[in-house]
Design a protein around this motif. Structure first.
Motif, PDB file in Angstrom:
ATOM      1  N   LEU A 164     -14.175   0.763 -33.796  1.00  0.00           N
ATOM      2  CA  LEU A 164     -13.624   0.964 -32.558  1.00  0.00           C
ATOM      3  C   LEU A 164     -13.202  -0.366 -31.606  1.00  0.00           C
ATOM      4  CD1 LEU A 164     -16.257   3.844 -31.552  1.00  0.00           C
ATOM      5  CD2 LEU A 164     -13.963   3.949 -31.755  1.00  0.00           C
ATOM      6  N   ALA A 165     -12.218  -0.101 -31.076  1.00  0.00           N
ATOM      7  CA  ALA A 165     -11.308  -1.387 -30.373  1.00  0.00           C
ATOM      8  C   ALA A 165     -12.247  -1.295 -28.914  1.00  0.00           C
ATOM      9  CB  ALA A 165      -9.974  -1.171 -30.285  1.00  0.00           C
ATOM     10  N   GLU A 166     -11.973  -2.287 -28.395  1.00  0.00           N
ATOM     11  CA  GLU A 166     -12.534  -2.522 -26.942  1.00  0.00           C
ATOM     12  C   GLU A 166     -11.447  -1.961 -26.123  1.00  0.00           C
ATOM     13  OE1 GLU A 166     -14.498  -4.140 -23.655  1.00  0.00           O
ATOM     14  OE2 GLU A 166     -12.351  -4.327 -23.873  1.00  0.00           O
ATOM     15  N   ILE A 167     -11.881  -1.209 -25.131  1.00  0.00           N
ATOM     16  CA  ILE A 167     -10.775  -0.606 -24.316  1.00  0.00           C
ATOM     17  C   ILE A 167     -11.165  -0.849 -23.039  1.00  0.00           C
ATOM     18  CG2 ILE A 167      -9.970   0.967 -25.778  1.00  0.00           C
ATOM     19  CD1 ILE A 167     -12.253   2.381 -23.397  1.00  0.00           C
ATOM     20  N   GLY A 168     -11.905  -1.944 -22.397  1.00  0.00           N
ATOM     21  CA  GLY A 168     -11.986  -2.072 -21.062  1.00  0.00           C
ATOM     22  C   GLY A 168     -10.802  -2.206 -20.335  1.00  0.00           C
ATOM     23  N   SER A 169      -9.880  -2.641 -20.888  1.00  0.00           N
ATOM     24  CA  SER A 169      -8.630  -2.846 -19.798  1.00  0.00           C
ATOM     25  C   SER A 169      -8.054  -1.767 -19.344  1.00  0.00           C
ATOM     26  CB  SER A 169      -7.549  -3.733 -20.791  1.00  0.00           C
ATOM     27  OG  SER A 169      -7.075  -3.002 -21.867  1.00  0.00           O
ATOM     28  N   ILE A 170      -8.440  -0.513 -19.679  1.00  0.00           N
ATOM     29  CA  ILE A 170      -8.020   0.766 -18.947  1.00  0.00           C
ATOM     30  C   ILE A 170      -8.472   1.010 -17.603  1.00  0.00           C
ATOM     31  CG2 ILE A 170      -7.938   3.183 -19.208  1.00  0.00           C
ATOM     32  CD1 ILE A 170      -8.180   3.200 -22.274  1.00  0.00           C
ATOM     33  N   ALA A 171      -7.229   0.857 -16.667  1.00  0.00           N
ATOM     34  CA  ALA A 171      -7.680   0.933 -15.207  1.00  0.00           C
ATOM     35  C   ALA A 171      -8.377   2.323 -14.894  1.00  0.00           C
ATOM     36  CB  ALA A 171      -6.150   0.967 -14.396  1.00  0.00           C
ATOM     37  N   GLY A 172      -8.209   3.385 -15.196  1.00  0.00           N
ATOM     38  CA  GLY A 172      -8.782   4.429 -15.157  1.00  0.00           C
ATOM     39  C   GLY A 172     -10.136   4.587 -15.276  1.00  0.00           C
ATOM     40  N   LEU A 173     -10.810   3.680 -16.017  1.00  0.00           N
ATOM     41  CA  LEU A 173     -12.264   3.680 -16.341  1.00  0.00           C
ATOM     42  C   LEU A 173     -13.084   3.666 -14.895  1.00  0.00           C
ATOM     43  CD1 LEU A 173     -12.882   1.385 -19.284  1.00  0.00           C
ATOM     44  CD2 LEU A 173     -13.159   3.740 -19.130  1.00  0.00           C
ATOM     45  N   SER A 174     -12.335   3.255 -14.046  1.00  0.00           N
ATOM     46  CA  SER A 174     -12.780   3.250 -12.452  1.00  0.00           C
ATOM     47  C   SER A 174     -13.257   4.549 -12.081  1.00  0.00           C
ATOM     48  CB  SER A 174     -12.159   2.405 -11.534  1.00  0.00           C
ATOM     49  OG  SER A 174     -10.978   3.019 -11.522  1.00  0.00           O
ATOM     50  N   ASN A 175     -12.531   5.551 -12.859  1.00  0.00           N
ATOM     51  CA  ASN A 175     -12.914   6.945 -12.331  1.00  0.00           C
ATOM     52  C   ASN A 175     -14.270   7.604 -12.933  1.00  0.00           C
ATOM     53  OD1 ASN A 175     -10.614   6.983 -11.039  1.00  0.00           O
ATOM     54  ND2 ASN A 175      -9.462   7.500 -12.673  1.00  0.00           N
ATOM     55  N   PHE A 176     -15.129   6.724 -13.306  1.00  0.00           N
ATOM     56  CA  PHE A 176     -16.109   7.258 -14.039  1.00  0.00           C
ATOM     57  C   PHE A 176     -17.537   6.340 -13.590  1.00  0.00           C
ATOM     58  CE2 PHE A 176     -12.631   7.923 -17.171  1.00  0.00           C
ATOM     59  CZ  PHE A 176     -13.090   9.321 -17.318  1.00  0.00           C
ATOM     60  N   SER A 177     -18.635   7.112 -13.390  1.00  0.00           N
ATOM     61  CA  SER A 177     -19.802   6.582 -12.799  1.00  0.00           C
ATOM     62  C   SER A 177     -20.290   5.692 -14.018  1.00  0.00           C
ATOM     63  CB  SER A 177     -20.830   7.578 -12.572  1.00  0.00           C
ATOM     64  OG  SER A 177     -21.377   8.176 -13.657  1.00  0.00           O
ATOM     65  N   ASP A 178     -21.188   4.715 -13.622  1.00  0.00           N
ATOM     66  CA  ASP A 178     -21.807   3.648 -14.611  1.00  0.00           C
ATOM     67  C   ASP A 178     -22.695   4.592 -15.596  1.00  0.00           C
ATOM     68  OD1 ASP A 178     -20.684   1.556 -13.388  1.00  0.00           O
ATOM     69  OD2 ASP A 178     -22.280   0.980 -12.107  1.00  0.00           O
ATOM     70  N   VAL A 179     -23.199   5.460 -15.132  1.00  0.00           N
ATOM     71  CA  VAL A 179     -24.356   6.401 -16.258  1.00  0.00           C
ATOM     72  C   VAL A 179     -23.381   6.797 -17.333  1.00  0.00           C
ATOM     73  CG1 VAL A 179     -25.705   8.381 -16.290  1.00  0.00           C
ATOM     74  CG2 VAL A 179     -25.754   7.042 -14.215  1.00  0.00           C
ATOM     75  N   ALA A 180     -22.220   7.548 -16.681  1.00  0.00           N
ATOM     76  CA  ALA A 180     -21.281   7.919 -17.960  1.00  0.00           C
ATOM     77  C   ALA A 180     -20.903   6.800 -18.970  1.00  0.00           C
ATOM     78  CB  ALA A 180     -20.059   8.614 -17.229  1.00  0.00           C
ATOM     79  N   LYS A 181     -20.523   5.723 -18.362  1.00  0.00           N
ATOM     80  CA  LYS A 181     -19.939   4.467 -18.993  1.00  0.00           C
ATOM     81  C   LYS A 181     -20.821   3.974 -20.003  1.00  0.00           C
ATOM     82  CE  LYS A 181     -17.510   3.029 -15.461  1.00  0.00           C
ATOM     83  NZ  LYS A 181     -16.674   1.974 -14.613  1.00  0.00           N
ATOM     84  N   ALA A 182     -22.225   3.956 -19.343  1.00  0.00           N
ATOM     85  CA  ALA A 182     -23.066   3.548 -20.413  1.00  0.00           C
ATOM     86  C   ALA A 182     -23.425   3.884 -21.659  1.00  0.00           C
ATOM     87  CB  ALA A 182     -24.792   3.472 -19.586  1.00  0.00           C
ATOM     88  N   ALA A 183     -22.978   5.084 -21.801  1.00  0.00           N
ATOM     89  CA  ALA A 183     -23.115   5.600 -23.160  1.00  0.00           C
ATOM     90  C   ALA A 183     -22.181   5.422 -24.234  1.00  0.00           C
ATOM     91  CB  ALA A 183     -22.863   7.474 -23.096  1.00  0.00           C
ATOM     92  N   TRP A 184     -21.096   4.630 -23.713  1.00  0.00           N
ATOM     93  CA  TRP A 184     -20.051   3.858 -24.461  1.00  0.00           C
ATOM     94  C   TRP A 184     -19.947   2.391 -24.097  1.00  0.00           C
ATOM     95  CZ3 TRP A 184     -19.369   9.019 -22.703  1.00  0.00           C
ATOM     96  CH2 TRP A 184     -19.507   9.996 -23.593  1.00  0.00           C
ATOM     97  N   SER A 185     -20.758   1.659 -23.874  1.00  0.00           N
ATOM     98  CA  SER A 185     -20.872   0.336 -23.592  1.00  0.00           C
ATOM     99  C   SER A 185     -21.965  -0.501 -24.379  1.00  0.00           C
ATOM    100  CB  SER A 185     -20.856   0.004 -22.224  1.00  0.00           C
ATOM    101  OG  SER A 185     -20.283   0.724 -21.288  1.00  0.00           O
TER     102      SER A 185
END
Lengths: 312, 415
Positions: free
Chosen positions: B101-122
């Protein structure tokens, strides 16, 4: 020029032999020998941060010593042995009996029986698994209703879901499907028994029962040996399909139907939360290879050589 | 005239065809949601393709139970799709660490998600992100409203209510109290153990305590859940040991069972198949005074195959999945999969609303074994399947099962 002066009685090299052997050798090497060697090689490695390193026989040690692996390995091995014994004690005697009946010259409609008995063998394993799952289903199956009709409904159990009966049930399904193969081998062998020999036995006063035991059976012993070894190999390789299609990759309940094949599948490819481990998978595969190899070797050197072939 | 018009028409069509064929980038999505094929093909993808005519997205799912194995094999062989639907936590993390899987942290829209949601894929440190959060599923129970009305039963709130309801249905005998089997094993753990469990181990508190090492699976709160499972046995249908997942689904939608322990992902299928009113209730709380907890599980993310040759198109698609538009379509086209984004989305499906309403009353947590605890051999997630099935089948006592789970965990896990 020196060549021409050599004596010419040496046979020319028979190139056509090589040409004829080449296709089979090539295909067999690419699709059988190379993968086996490659998985033997993989089984000596272990994954780490830098890819994989050579670890010698460490994986084999883990397989039989580390509780997590050993428990699964010996359980799968035990189930495979049980599967083999049940096939030898149930499937092959049934096949022999049916073949003996079919080869009775006065039997009417032998071709019809033969076809019917062989038919399940032609079905896809997935179809067989699905049909039997439905037949035995406690919810939708015909078995509970049928047993009620016979007045023995209280004996119905969800056999495929019980640890005590799941393996036996799967084995019986497998026997139902594959009884046709040993049947055909025995049948062909029985047809080859020369008529004169049987005639002679009959004149000597033997009835059909004793002719079978004293004349026909000794003559088809090589076929018995062949069926035995085919059953042995089949149990370690072919048992996977049916168990996977009926009980799934976890070979439930509580791994009671787990065989080397399903164990290998889970290890190599992973299962749900468990990630696959190519190297341990290759180790399981190689262990399976050695088990089959040892069995076949014992048969070849221990049994095959002692078998006498009677020529008519 | 007519012939001329036809000629030019054909010419135009021909040009269109060659034009699109030359410029279109085809990318495909790997997924385990084979049930959602129509939703993606008819509702989600056309919207994206209309905005990006140069990209053709294809949804190519694999059966759920085969997904991980098949995907890993395809990744290793270099034949996997461009876009990968990600399982949460350890599973996707392992794929990221393996370079799939590639790193996709550069996607601007990631700010539309809570940290809890993002934690599952970090990664554990949170530095690298490898999937865009997509949807969560909420666990609970569905019930046959007609059956409840017929038997004059109220929706249970507490554990004692719950068993009172089950007893009443059992006594009446018209319906099987609960549709669940142990054949496929995962139902037992997912719909049983991790469904009602959070009420006992206090949700996140109990889950994190296991990870930090402050708690053991042999502690009372976890064993109690196994004890609950053992109690369920008497409410299941005849031959539940050989009853698989699809059997349970059919049993419930045919109206033969009154209660079905499940999650919101069943909504679409059940509403199509059941010809009675469906309702949902949250897992019962321990007693009237205690809090209720639900498993609001971050279930689906979407990421990029590191080996894809169409990075640009994939990134464009992933960026789009962070938009309000995508969240809206997903939430309402696949009711029961709730968008993890912070966009304000109105859930239209009534049954889905009942599930969402649980978020208001109950504390959310995620499935017990998904984060960190499933990294070793054996993965706790898989272990729980077999152990819970054993407890329900009566082949293992709750204490025994807990002991085995902890022993296996101790084998590789250092808090």
């Amino acid at each position: 020029m020196a060549n021409t002066e050599r004596p010419t009685h040496r046979r020319p090299i028979r190139w056509y032999i090589l040409v004829f052997l080449a296709p089979a050798t090539l295909i067999y090497t690419i699709f059988a020998i190379y993968p086996i060697l490659e998985s033997l090689r993989l089984s000596l490695f272990q994954a780490n941060e830098n890819g994989a390193t050579f670890e010698g026989l460490a994986n084999y040690a883990r397989l039989i010593q580390e509780p997590y692996w050993a428990e699964q390995f010996w359980n799968a091995f035990k189930n495979n042995v049980l599967l083999f014994l049940m096939h030898m004690l149930i499937q092959n005697p049934i096949a022999l009996a049916l073949a003996a009946l079919l080869s009775v010259p006065t039997l009417k409609g032998a071709a019809v029986y033969r076809t019917i008995l062989f038919l399940p063998t032609l079905l896809s394993v997935v179809v067989v698994g699905f049909i039997w799952q439905l037949i035995l289903s406690p919810l939708w199956g015909v078995t509970p209703a049928f047993m009620n009709f016979l007045g023995v409904g209280s004996f119905f159990k969800p056999w495929l879901g019980l640890e005590s009966s799941a393996l036996v049930t799967v084995t019986l399904i497998s026997i139902w499907q594959y009884v046709g193969i040993p049947l055909m081998l025995f049948y062909a062998a029985l047809l080859n028994v020369p008529e004169e020999t049987i005639e002679a036995a009959r004149i000597d006063g033997l009835n059909g029962w004793w002719i079978f035991w004293k004349v026909k059976l000794p003559l088809i012993l090589p076929s018995l040996g062949l069926v035995g070894i085919l059953t042995y190999i089949g149990n370690f390789t072919a048992s996977f399909d049916l168990i996977y299609s009926i009980q799934g990759g976890l070979a439930g309940p509580d791994y009671s139907t787990d065989v080397m094949g399903t164990f290998l599948f889970r290890t190599f490819f992973g299962f749900q939360a468990q990630l696959g481990d190519v190297y341990m998978g290759a180790t399981v595969a190689s262990a399976l290879f050695f088990i089959i190899l040892i069995g076949v070797a014992l048969y070849l050197f221990g049994v095959q050589r002692r078998l006498q072939r009677y020529e008519s | 005239m007519a012939i001329n018009a036809m000629r030019s028409g054909l010419l135009a069509v021909g040009m269109c065809l060659t034009g699109t064929a030359a410029a279109q980038t085809v990318i495909s999505i790997e997924s385990w949601r084979a049930e959602d094929q129509a939703i993606w093909d008819d509702l989600i993808l056309p919207v994206f393709e209309a905005q990006n005519p140069d990209i053709d997205v294809q949804f190519k799912p694999t059966t759920a139970t085969e997904y991980n194995a098949a995907l890993n094999a395809r990744l290793a062989g270099g034949t996997a799709g461009d876009i990968i639907t990600c399982r949460p936590f350890d599973n996707a993390l392992a794929m990221y660490e393996a370079g799939s899987l590639a790193e996709i942290g550069s996607i601007a829209g990631l700010s539309n998600f809570s940290d809890v949601a993002k934690a599952a894929w970090s990664t554990d440190s949170g530095d690298a992100k490898f999937c865009v959060p997509m949807a969560s599923v909420i666990h609970g129970f569905m019930y046959n409203k007609d059956a409840f009305a017929e038997l004059e039963i109220e929706v249970p709130k507490t554990e004692s209510d719950f068993y009172a309801v089950l007893d009443k249905i059992k006594e009446d005998g018209t319906y099987i109290p609960m549709a669940m089997g142990t054949k496929d094993q995962w139902e037992a753990a997912t719909m049983g153990y991790t469904n009602v469990g959070p009420s006992y181990w206090a949700g996140e508190e109990g889950r994190l305590a296991l990870i930090s090492g402050d708690a053991k699976l042999t502690d009372d709160v976890y064993v109690q859940v196994f004890e609950q499972m053992a109690k369920w046995t008497s409410y299941l249908g005849n031959g539940y040991q050989a009853q698989g997942y699809t059997d349970s689904q059919n049993l419930f939608t045919l109206g033969r069972a009154a209660i079905y322990p499940t999650g919101s992902w069943e909504i679409t299928g059940f509403q199509e198949n059941a010809d009675f009113e469906l309702g949902a209730f949250a897992p019962p709380r321990k007693d009237a005074d205690s809090k209720c907890y639900i498993s609001d599980h971050t279930d689906i993310g979407i990421g990029m195959n590191a080996a894809t040759e169409n990075k640009e198109a994939v990134m464009k698609f992933l960026e789009w999945t962070t938009s309000a538009e995508f969240a809206e379509i997903l939430t309402n086209a696949a009711p029961g999969f709730f968008s993890l984004s912070t966009h304000d989305i109105k859930v239209e499906n009534a049954l889905a609303q009942e599930f969402v309403a649980m978020r208001g009353e109950c504390e959310p947590t995620i499935r017990l074994a998904h984060q960190i605890l499933s990294r070793g051999e054996p993965a706790l997630g898989n272990q729980l399947w077999t152990l819970t099935a054993n407890v329900i089948n009566g082949s293992q006592t709750p204490e025994d099962a807990a002991k085995e789970a902890q022993a296996n965990l101790d084998g590789w896990f250092k808090p």
